[in-house]
Design a protein around this motif. Structure first.
Motif, PDB file in Angstrom:
ATOM      1  N   LEU A 122       0.852  -1.079   0.045  1.00 48.45           N
ATOM      2  CA  LEU A 122       0.077   0.092  -0.069  1.00 48.45           C
ATOM      3  C   LEU A 122       0.997   1.137   0.026  1.00 48.45           C
ATOM      4  CD1 LEU A 122      -2.524  -0.970   2.642  1.00 48.45           C
ATOM      5  CD2 LEU A 122      -2.661  -1.599   0.332  1.00 48.45           C
ATOM      6  N   TYR A 123       0.970   2.034  -1.118  1.00 48.91           N
ATOM      7  CA  TYR A 123       1.760   3.236  -1.070  1.00 48.91           C
ATOM      8  C   TYR A 123       0.860   4.492  -0.681  1.00 48.91           C
ATOM      9  CZ  TYR A 123       5.194   0.494  -4.055  1.00 48.91           C
ATOM     10  OH  TYR A 123       6.140  -0.322  -4.204  1.00 48.91           O
ATOM     11  N   PHE A 124       1.690   5.213   0.231  1.00 47.51           N
ATOM     12  CA  PHE A 124       0.792   6.378   0.624  1.00 47.51           C
ATOM     13  C   PHE A 124       1.605   7.494   0.404  1.00 47.51           C
ATOM     14  CE2 PHE A 124       3.340   4.469   3.999  1.00 47.51           C
ATOM     15  CZ  PHE A 124       4.061   5.635   4.612  1.00 47.51           C
ATOM     16  N   ASP A 125       0.778   8.903   0.427  1.00 50.81           N
ATOM     17  CA  ASP A 125       1.540  10.166   0.248  1.00 50.81           C
ATOM     18  C   ASP A 125       1.986  10.839   1.386  1.00 50.81           C
ATOM     19  OD1 ASP A 125      -0.620  11.109   1.361  1.00 50.81           O
ATOM     20  OD2 ASP A 125      -1.676  11.824  -0.440  1.00 50.81           O
ATOM     21  N   GLY A 126       2.391  11.898   1.590  1.00 51.12           N
ATOM     22  CA  GLY A 126       2.960  12.833   2.540  1.00 51.12           C
ATOM     23  C   GLY A 126       1.786  12.892   3.675  1.00 51.12           C
ATOM     24  N   ASP A 127       0.428  12.599   3.295  1.00 55.27           N
ATOM     25  CA  ASP A 127      -0.565  12.872   4.236  1.00 55.27           C
ATOM     26  C   ASP A 127      -1.214  11.458   4.988  1.00 55.27           C
ATOM     27  OD1 ASP A 127      -0.647  15.639   4.031  1.00 55.27           O
ATOM     28  OD2 ASP A 127      -1.866  15.561   2.264  1.00 55.27           O
ATOM     29  N   GLY A 128      -0.349  10.378   4.267  1.00 61.11           N
ATOM     30  CA  GLY A 128      -0.767   8.910   4.916  1.00 61.11           C
ATOM     31  C   GLY A 128      -1.854   8.413   4.053  1.00 61.11           C
ATOM     32  N   VAL A 129      -2.290   9.317   2.863  1.00 62.43           N
ATOM     33  CA  VAL A 129      -3.350   8.512   2.370  1.00 62.43           C
ATOM     34  C   VAL A 129      -2.933   7.359   1.246  1.00 62.43           C
ATOM     35  CG1 VAL A 129      -5.178   9.343   0.560  1.00 62.43           C
ATOM     36  CG2 VAL A 129      -4.508  11.047   2.165  1.00 62.43           C
ATOM     37  N   VAL A 130      -3.462   6.427   1.412  1.00 65.38           N
ATOM     38  CA  VAL A 130      -3.132   5.290   0.421  1.00 65.38           C
ATOM     39  C   VAL A 130      -3.520   5.610  -0.955  1.00 65.38           C
ATOM     40  CG1 VAL A 130      -3.452   2.924  -0.181  1.00 65.38           C
ATOM     41  CG2 VAL A 130      -3.371   3.708   2.375  1.00 65.38           C
ATOM     42  N   VAL A 160      -3.691   5.446  11.966  1.00 63.44           N
ATOM     43  CA  VAL A 160      -2.605   5.453  12.825  1.00 63.44           C
ATOM     44  C   VAL A 160      -2.759   6.480  13.962  1.00 63.44           C
ATOM     45  CG1 VAL A 160      -0.857   4.401  11.290  1.00 63.44           C
ATOM     46  CG2 VAL A 160      -1.017   6.866  11.828  1.00 63.44           C
ATOM     47  N   GLU A 161      -2.444   5.834  15.146  1.00 60.34           N
ATOM     48  CA  GLU A 161      -2.812   6.963  16.421  1.00 60.34           C
ATOM     49  C   GLU A 161      -1.981   8.311  16.476  1.00 60.34           C
ATOM     50  OE1 GLU A 161      -2.439   5.153  19.941  1.00 60.34           O
ATOM     51  OE2 GLU A 161      -3.748   3.759  19.808  1.00 60.34           O
TER      52      GLU A 161
END
Length: 252
Positions: A122-130, A160-161
């Protein structure tokens, strides 16, 4: 009077004949133009902005059919149909330099890392969005471990927390690219300290304090550690002037 009528009829026939010839000429010219357009093909293609795909891969995905290389067809299709959805690509643009030359500008999705989840990456961006889910491993994007999450949805942030961890990952990934350090794997502890895995070298970075200086020193140190295996501790690094700036423990 019959003579005038005969002359008028003759002139009328001649005008009609000229008109027909003009129409035939226009029709022939139109058909020749259509044949010219249909026979005009793209011979030169340049691709700009690609990192995750080669030029050949992108051209094959954007222009998969032989008909797509027909200049007129490709031009019209580009104007009236939505572009193809491509993995890891935000969007692309087609710019015509001539009927024979095409430039493709690619805008790739901004990916800073990936996590492994249910046999997928699962690749995600700088905001953590997949942004992508695939079994493919992309070069230059590190695997991230140490993040705790359960349910994952495409196009949504990893649950994530500690949301601030994504900013740390973004900063670290950007700094690694800037220093041209190829990192395979980044592990985060519960206290958000980072550990890099570069080949057979394990690098303890500690917290984000003096991170820029740590990575600059890491770039200088790595050539001396080529072919070796061990742990490089930069967690206590506080500047290049210190005598014990780092410690390397070699493993057999």
């Amino acid at each position: 009077e019959p003579l005038f009528r005969s002359r008028d009829r003759k002139e009328s026939r001649e005008r009609k004949k000229k008109k027909e010839l003009s129409l035939y000429g226009i029709l022939l010219l139109f058909l020749l133009l259509i044949m010219l357009f249909l026979s005009t093909r793209v011979h030169e293609i340049n691709v700009i902005g690609n990192e995750q795909y080669t030029k050949e891969e992108l051209v094959n995905m954007i222009l998969p059919k032989d008909l797509d290389y027909n200049s007129l067809y490709a031009f019209v299709e580009d104007r009236i149909k939505p572009h193809r959805s491509l993995p890891f690509i935000e969007k692309y643009e087609l710019h015509w330099k001539s009927p024979f030359s095409l430039e493709i500008i690619v805008y790739e999705k901004n990916m800073v890392g990936y996590v492994e989840y249910m046999s997928s990456n699962l690749y995600f961006d700088g905001d953590g969005v997949v942004v992508e889910s695939t079994q493919k491993k992309l070069p230059g994007i590190p695997k991230i471990t140490g993040l705790s999450f359960s349910k994952v949805s495409l196009y949504k942030a990893l649950p994530v927390e500690n949301k601030a961890i994504f900013q740390d990952i973004l900063n670290l990934s950007s700094a690694l690219r800037q220093e041209k350090i190829e990192c395979d794997h980044i592990d985060y502890s519960a206290s958000s300290t980072a550990t890099l895995y570069i080949g057979e070298i394990k690098v303890l970075l500690g917290d984000h304090e003096d991170m820029e200086q740590k990575l600059m020193s890491l770039k200088d140190i790595l050539p001396a550690l080529a072919g070796r295996k061990g742990t490089l501790d930069l967690s206590k690094y506080r500047g290049r002037k210190e005598k014990e700036a780092y410690v390397f423990k070699e493993e057999k």
